[in-house]
Structures are given as C-alpha cells and as structure tokens.
Scaffold this motif. Structure first.
Motif: not given
Length: 168
Positions: A91-106
């Motif tokens: 993605a390089g400079d084209g990457l804007r937002t990197f979101s990650c979701s915490l799922h405590l069941e997993e």
C-alpha cells in the motif's frame, strides 16, 4: 472483498458470513478494473469479515494505489506480522487508516496489545497513515472497556470503543 471471517464472535453483526477466500481471480480482476478506472481520488476501505483471508490483498492495495487511489483496512489482526508488513509495503504512501478490532472471544487483550504495538511500529514509516484499535463493547462490559482503553492508550495506541447495537 472477502465477506468471510476466521473468527466466530457471538456478537458478530455479519453472522459469520460465508465467502472465506474471496472472489476468484477473474471476478477480482473485473472488480479492480472498475475501481481503478474511477475518476478522481477515492479511498477504499478494505473490510467486512477478515480481508487478510484474501491471499491477493497486497496485490489489491498495489493496484488501487498505482491507479492514484488510497486504501484503508479493518482487520481482526489474526494474521502474522510478516503478512501485515507485506500489505503495508504494497500500500505504501497510499495507506491511510489501519484499523484493527479487538475480539476478546478469540484473543487475549495482552496478546492483541503486543501485536498492535508491533503493527504501529511498522506503520511509523508511513507518515500519512493512522492506526486505531476498535473494540465492540457488549452490554454489561463498559467497565472492562474502560480498563482496556486505559491500557491501550498507556501504550500509545488510539483505542475506539464502539457500543454494541441492540435492536437497531
């Protein structure tokens, strides 16, 4: 792109959609041709299910960015750090937002926090991108979410709690 997920969270709004693996190569190419031909600059959020189940995810990022567009991502962070690094490089400079979701069941909060900190370090070379941790706050677990937020923010990570929707 994928629609499926390797997690089976009890509160999932997608109800464990099928589609693991994503579209076949021909369908993916047709879709990318359309998206890459859009005039102007678009930001595409690669989400719904676990996008890293699509083995060609780095190729998708490369094609969209090469066409002048931007990409953002929402992942459960279950893949290995080298896989994430390949996507970020693609993605390089084209990457804007990197979101990650915490799922405590997993996963555990500690393991997730450690991996999230490592991803943020990878992203430090991308000054135009941002990083955020999301967490679905289930009924009766607001106190736990507040503790998680304190722990993640103490580690320098942006933590975004999302109240679980019930009956709309």
């Amino acid at each position: 792109l994928v629609g499926g997920c390797n997690y089976r969270c009890s509160y999932c709004v997608q109800k464990h959609a099928g589609g693991v693996g994503g579209p076949d190569d021909a369908a993916l190419e047709r879709g990318l041709d359309v998206l890459c031909a859009l005039p102007g600059v678009w930001e595409f959020k690669l989400s719904r299910g676990e996008p890293f189940l699509l083995k060609r995810l780095p190729d998708v990022a490369t094609r969209l960015v090469a066409a002048g567009h931007k990409v953002s991502l929402l992942t459960n962070l279950s893949v290995s750090l080298p896989v994430i690094e390949r996507f970020v490089a693609a993605a390089g400079d084209g990457l804007r937002t990197f979101s990650c979701s915490l799922h405590l069941e997993e996963t555990s909060a500690d393991a997730f926090l450690t991996k999230a900190a490592a991803v943020k370090q990878v992203l430090s070379a991308m000054p135009k991108s941002s990083f955020v941790v999301n967490h679905v706050v289930q009924p009766g677990r607001i106190g736990e979410a507040a503790e998680l937020r304190r722990a993640f923010e103490a580690s320098g990570l942006k933590f975004y709690p999302q109240l679980m929707r019930i009956n709309g």
